[in-house]
Scaffold this motif. Structure first.
Motif, mmCIF file in Angstrom:
data_model
loop_
_atom_site.group_PDB
_atom_site.id
_atom_site.type_symbol
_atom_site.label_atom_id
_atom_site.label_comp_id
_atom_site.label_asym_id
_atom_site.label_seq_id
_atom_site.Cartn_x
_atom_site.Cartn_y
_atom_site.Cartn_z
ATOM 1 N N ALA A 115 0.842 -1.204 0.000
ATOM 2 C CA ALA A 115 0.000 0.000 0.000
ATOM 3 C C ALA A 115 0.874 1.249 0.000
ATOM 4 O O ALA A 115 0.580 2.233 -0.700
ATOM 5 N N LEU A 116 1.966 1.223 0.758
ATOM 6 C CA LEU A 116 2.868 2.378 0.773
ATOM 7 C C LEU A 116 3.521 2.580 -0.588
ATOM 8 O O LEU A 116 3.805 3.714 -0.989
ATOM 9 N N ARG A 117 3.731 1.486 -1.306
ATOM 10 C CA ARG A 117 4.378 1.582 -2.612
ATOM 11 C C ARG A 117 3.490 2.296 -3.641
ATOM 12 O O ARG A 117 3.970 2.736 -4.684
ATOM 13 N N THR A 118 2.196 2.413 -3.354
ATOM 14 C CA THR A 118 1.290 3.089 -4.283
ATOM 15 C C THR A 118 1.209 4.592 -4.026
ATOM 16 O O THR A 118 0.590 5.315 -4.805
ATOM 17 N N LEU A 119 1.811 5.065 -2.942
ATOM 18 C CA LEU A 119 1.784 6.491 -2.636
ATOM 19 C C LEU A 119 2.666 7.267 -3.611
ATOM 20 O O LEU A 119 3.531 6.698 -4.282
ATOM 21 N N ARG A 120 2.484 8.573 -3.658
ATOM 22 C CA ARG A 120 3.283 9.411 -4.557
ATOM 23 C C ARG A 120 4.735 9.435 -4.103
ATOM 24 O O ARG A 120 5.036 9.337 -2.905
ATOM 25 N N ARG A 121 5.634 9.576 -5.062
ATOM 26 C CA ARG A 121 7.036 9.750 -4.728
ATOM 27 C C ARG A 121 7.187 11.041 -3.933
ATOM 28 O O ARG A 121 6.557 12.045 -4.211
ATOM 29 N N GLY A 122 8.056 10.982 -2.930
ATOM 30 C CA GLY A 122 8.278 12.130 -2.076
ATOM 31 C C GLY A 122 7.523 12.075 -0.772
ATOM 32 O O GLY A 122 7.792 12.875 0.125
ATOM 33 N N THR A 123 6.568 11.136 -0.657
ATOM 34 C CA THR A 123 5.898 10.950 0.632
ATOM 35 C C THR A 123 6.769 10.063 1.512
ATOM 36 O O THR A 123 7.572 9.263 1.018
ATOM 37 N N LEU A 124 6.601 10.194 2.814
ATOM 38 C CA LEU A 124 7.410 9.407 3.741
ATOM 39 C C LEU A 124 7.262 7.924 3.485
ATOM 40 O O LEU A 124 8.256 7.190 3.404
ATOM 41 N N GLY A 125 6.020 7.441 3.370
ATOM 42 C CA GLY A 125 5.800 6.005 3.199
ATOM 43 C C GLY A 125 6.415 5.451 1.943
ATOM 44 O O GLY A 125 7.084 4.413 1.958
ATOM 45 N N ARG A 126 6.232 6.144 0.819
ATOM 46 C CA ARG A 126 6.771 5.655 -0.466
ATOM 47 C C ARG A 126 8.288 5.665 -0.443
ATOM 48 O O ARG A 126 8.935 4.689 -0.883
ATOM 49 N N GLU A 127 8.879 6.731 0.065
ATOM 50 C CA GLU A 127 10.340 6.814 0.041
ATOM 51 C C GLU A 127 10.984 5.848 1.023
ATOM 52 O O GLU A 127 12.087 5.349 0.788
ATOM 53 N N TRP A 128 10.299 5.548 2.125
ATOM 54 C CA TRP A 128 10.820 4.538 3.053
ATOM 55 C C TRP A 128 10.847 3.171 2.383
ATOM 56 O O TRP A 128 11.838 2.441 2.473
ATOM 57 N N VAL A 129 9.769 2.811 1.666
ATOM 58 C CA VAL A 129 9.735 1.526 0.949
ATOM 59 C C VAL A 129 10.804 1.492 -0.131
ATOM 60 O O VAL A 129 11.494 0.476 -0.317
ATOM 61 N N GLU A 130 10.966 2.587 -0.870
ATOM 62 C CA GLU A 130 12.001 2.644 -1.903
ATOM 63 C C GLU A 130 13.388 2.495 -1.276
ATOM 64 O O GLU A 130 14.266 1.834 -1.839
ATOM 65 N N TRP A 131 13.591 3.122 -0.119
ATOM 66 C CA TRP A 131 14.877 3.032 0.576
ATOM 67 C C TRP A 131 15.152 1.599 1.019
ATOM 68 O O TRP A 131 16.267 1.090 0.844
ATOM 69 N N LEU A 132 14.158 0.938 1.575
ATOM 70 C CA LEU A 132 14.320 -0.463 1.984
ATOM 71 C C LEU A 132 14.662 -1.340 0.785
ATOM 72 O O LEU A 132 15.577 -2.179 0.852
ATOM 73 N N THR A 133 13.928 -1.160 -0.309
ATOM 74 C CA THR A 133 14.140 -1.986 -1.495
ATOM 75 C C THR A 133 15.540 -1.774 -2.067
ATOM 76 O O THR A 133 16.241 -2.739 -2.406
ATOM 77 N N ALA A 134 15.959 -0.526 -2.168
ATOM 78 C CA ALA A 134 17.280 -0.218 -2.729
ATOM 79 C C ALA A 134 18.398 -0.811 -1.881
ATOM 80 O O ALA A 134 19.437 -1.233 -2.411
ATOM 81 N N GLY A 135 18.202 -0.876 -0.577
ATOM 82 C CA GLY A 135 19.227 -1.415 0.306
ATOM 83 C C GLY A 135 19.107 -2.902 0.572
ATOM 84 O O GLY A 135 19.910 -3.471 1.319
ATOM 85 N N GLY A 136 18.100 -3.551 -0.036
ATOM 86 C CA GLY A 136 17.890 -4.976 0.203
ATOM 87 C C GLY A 136 17.513 -5.263 1.643
ATOM 88 O O GLY A 136 17.888 -6.303 2.201
ATOM 89 N N LEU A 137 16.733 -4.374 2.238
ATOM 90 C CA LEU A 137 16.381 -4.478 3.651
ATOM 91 C C LEU A 137 14.884 -4.707 3.822
ATOM 92 O O LEU A 137 14.106 -4.563 2.871
ATOM 93 N N THR A 138 14.485 -5.061 5.019
ATOM 94 C CA THR A 138 13.078 -5.206 5.379
ATOM 95 C C THR A 138 12.854 -4.496 6.715
ATOM 96 O O THR A 138 13.819 -4.180 7.422
ATOM 97 N N PRO A 139 11.596 -4.265 7.094
ATOM 98 C CA PRO A 139 11.345 -3.660 8.410
ATOM 99 C C PRO A 139 11.680 -4.580 9.571
ATOM 100 O O PRO A 139 11.590 -4.168 10.728
ATOM 101 N N ASP A 140 12.066 -5.828 9.271
ATOM 102 C CA ASP A 140 12.303 -6.813 10.326
ATOM 103 C C ASP A 140 13.777 -7.015 10.635
ATOM 104 O O ASP A 140 14.146 -7.966 11.339
#
Length: 293
Positions: A115-140
């Protein structure tokens, strides 16, 4: 022949031993006493075990930020010196008090990443998901809390750990050594954490001498200023701000990114993130930000 001298000579060391035992026993008992198990996953430590693990984790963890388990252990075994203050910081604002009432957790079971991945670029939720994906990380990826005896303070520690990656997102910092060290400086000024102090002192040793000097010039002062001037980051209810623009959020919290093209040129990973943001903004895909670009 009188037996009194002989008896006296024997009685004196026995008396000294008894007094020594009487004095030492309470001290020993206090050092070896453990609390009960107070929450799921809690592993109580006595004072001697706590001191031993603090020293051991400190020697390795502060100089190697890749050892997240040891850094986490150090923060727990030194928690009595800063967690109460961090908890007081949480309690000092309405938003922080709401966090303590709700006790939200940030992990892959509680946050809908898609759901966060569907938010606009530049929002906290979308950029956090993009940051996790780029770093190969998860919230866990953050270590669970085991050695803080108070359930309330254990949650405070959990909250700090689970929101740490959001500081990276807020400031456009990649998940690598240089930027972890920069965040330790920021956390030192913002939260007065002993583990942040130790990491700030010894962590830069892992950089080459030229890069270490450049880090101190480019990042250390900036991070200390941002931490000192911004609101307490641990008291932000991040989950209620997924749709908020990062620029608007930074302005609200009183924190600024390091805006310097020369710095971006010297630190390529940071420069790539900033240039990607600018390109998205030029294409109209980035949520409007009240900041200079």
């Amino acid at each position: 022949m009188s037996l009194l001298p002989a008896i006296s000579s024997l009685a004196r060391p026995l008396a000294i031993s008894a007094v020594t035992t009487a004095v030492a026993r309470p001290v020993f008992d206090r050092l070896t006493r453990k609390s009960t198990v107070n929450y799921p996953g809690h592993i109580p430590l006595n004072s001697l075990e706590n001191a031993f693990l603090a020293v051991g984790s400190g020697v390795v963890g502060v100089s190697d930020t890749r050892r997240g388990d040891l850094v986490a252990l150090l923060s727990e075994t030194s928690s009595q010196s800063f967690i109460p203050a961090l908890h007081a910081s949480l309690k000092s604002t309405p938003e922080g008090r709401q966090i303590l009432r709700d006790r939200p957790l940030i992990n892959s079971q509680t946050v809908d990443l898609e759901a966060l991945r569907t938010l606009r670029r530049g929002t906290l939720g979308r950029e956090w998901v993009e940051w996790l994906t780029a770093g190969g990380l998860t919230p866990d990826t953050r270590e669970e809390v085991h050695h803080v005896d108070s359930p309330v303070l254990a949650y405070t520690m959990t909250r700090y750990r689970q929101t740490h990656d959001l500081y990276h997102t807020l400031l456009s910092l990649p998940p690598t050594l240089t930027y972890e060290l920069a965040l330790k400086y920021l956390e030192l000024a913002n939260m007065s954490q002993p583990v942040a102090l130790l990491s700030s002192l010894f962590g830069p040793i892992r950089l080459s001498r030229p890069r270490r000097k450049q880090f101190m010039q480019d990042w250390a002062g900036w991070a200390l200023r941002q931490g000192a001037h911004s609101k307490a980051l641990v008291g932000v209810y991040w989950e209620k701000r997924w749709e908020q623009g990062l620029g608007d959020l930074r302005r609200e919290l009183g924190v600024k990114r390091l805006d310097d093209y020369a710095v971006e040129a010297r630190w390529k990973a940071y420069g790539r993130i900033r240039e990607q943001e600018r390109e998205l903004r030029r294409r109209g895909e980035w949520i409007d930000e009240p900041e200079d670009w």
